[in-house]
Design an enzyme around this catalytic site. Sequence first.
Site, PDB file in Angstrom:
ATOM      1  CB  CYS A 146      -0.584   8.991   6.377  1.00 29.72           C
ATOM      2  SG  CYS A 146      -0.517   8.746   4.602  1.00 29.72           S
ATOM      3  CG  ASP A 150       2.100   5.309   3.411  1.00 30.45           C
ATOM      4  OD1 ASP A 150       3.028   6.058   3.070  1.00 30.45           O
ATOM      5  OD2 ASP A 150       0.917   5.499   3.086  1.00 30.45           O
ATOM      6  CB  CYS A 165       3.200   9.798   0.927  1.00 33.90           C
ATOM      7  SG  CYS A 165       1.965   9.633   2.212  1.00 33.90           S
ATOM      8  CB  CYS A 191      -0.980   0.001   1.167  1.00 31.57           C
ATOM      9  SG  CYS A 191      -0.210   0.402   2.728  1.00 31.57           S
TER      10      CYS A 191
HETATM   11 ZN   LIG Z   1       0.615   7.748   2.315  1.00 29.71          ZN
END
Ligand SMILES: [Zn+2]
Lengths: 394, 125
Positions: B104, B37, B60, B35
């Site tokens: 996140c 992360d 990210c 995915c």
């Molecule tokens: Zn992310």
Amino acid sequence: MIYADNAATTKISETAIKTMTSVMEETWGNPSSLYAHGQRAKELLEEAREEIARAIGAEPREIYFTSGGSEADNQAIRSMAAQGKKKGKMHIVSSAFEHHAVLHTLKALEKEGFEVTLVDVHEKGVVVPEEVEEALRDDTCLVTIMFANNEIGTIQPIAEIGEICKKRGIPFHTDAVQAVGHIPVNVKDGKFDLLSASAHKFHGPKGVGFLYAGKGVRLTNLIEGGAQERGKRAGTENVPGIAAMAKALTEALEGLEEKRERLTKKRDRLIEGLKEIEHSALNGAADNRLPGNVNFCFEGIEGESLLLLLDDKGICASSGSACTSGSLDPSHVLLAIGRVHDVAHGSLRLSIDEETSDEDVETIIRSVKEVVEYLRSFSPIWRDLVNGKKEFIL
Amino acid sequence: MALYSEKVMDHFRNPRNVGVIEDADGIGEVGNAKCGDIMKMYLKIEDDVIRDVKFETFGCGSAIASSSMATELIKGQPVSEAMKLTNKAVAEALDGLPDYKMHCSVLAEEAIQSALDDYRKKKES
Ligand SMILES: [Zn+2]
Ligand SMILES: Cc1ncc(COP(=O)(O)O)c(C=O)c1O
């Protein structure tokens, strides 16, 4: 700022801006009006049509203006689907790494009962013509394969594919959005029945493009209304945009060979420089790719953070990571060439052009090296790779 | 409009508590490369208080910023307080995250909770 995202859009040229403003100031009439002021706009429209037709070896009557590449793709595919359906032919052949303007249109057609075969693009990102031939059926109503890929820049063997389609009497469409204005495109050589292009990819304005449809190709309207574009695309024409697109295309094709050669040298230097980063790989074949396209995967890092840090250094680029696409999956193009998710998230596309100097190329190489090294310094994946807990893929 | 708030960019550009704790009392790793992360948290705990925390993140901008902010929020806190950390608190402390980036902050919460679980298990055994 170093702009290295020309595959996303290009800077509009001075000539295109001047053309647009002069049309808006002086020739703002409606081309459908019969008084002289309107007819002057009509003339500009037809001059633009001739200029564009000449640029790609077509007849003016084969050029239809659209709002861009997406509309041209939609109309080309929808038209051939409609013709096919009438004859009970509801099968379409395409490739796994087309632009979403093509893939999503095909998805919509599948819901309407069409069958779609997507041919493989293999590790190098190149369609094999024989595999297109094998995919053809008696009920195939369209083959649509892009001229050059927008993410990894690989140029497809479209002349061979066109030949195969012609022999079988099957309409052939190519999305040439990334090719027109950058590499030679001639509809006669390619044996295309339909071709899509977009002005903002060759230093023209945004929101304008064209669809080439050869003689005998019957288009279906996406937009119903007035009789513009020979009844095939209603709506008062975007005369300033269309006139500017024609000028931008002519300008892009001036000295194309020399420009390509110069750009290819810079591209190859960029590839060479980035290859020095360990555990990295170029995406797509090194030869036969667009002169300005470089696309890499760097193991152990994620693309969005790479882009943000490059932006801090004044470099504009793009990535096929999930976090930049807004979905959980990385780019379908990278998956199509067999990159696994782990690696596909760490991709970087640099699309340079004429304005990118040799110095810019060196700055990009230096900056990417720095940022990749920095991001790896606190990446848990990188640590596992270095400590041998995981195996390197690249 | 910028993609992220000033706060997110600050924590992304200058992440706090980056690194590894070799003799950590609790380690948590969440997310997966599929995915996009992955976060790893290291905790040093004395008398049920988080004395030190470090993180490593593959992800990210908002994943890095969320990890950084989460470590700031729990550093020096008693374990009982750290256990109450939510992704909302992380996102709010960052002056918000775009909707599609909320996952996140969820990951940051999960990474902390996973490290605390590890600490408890180690303590029990
Ligand atoms: Zn992310
Ligand atoms: C290959 C390809 N097809 C289609 C499009 C869509 O063109 P437009 O932005 O003009 O709709 C693009 C540009 O994003 C492209 O690169």
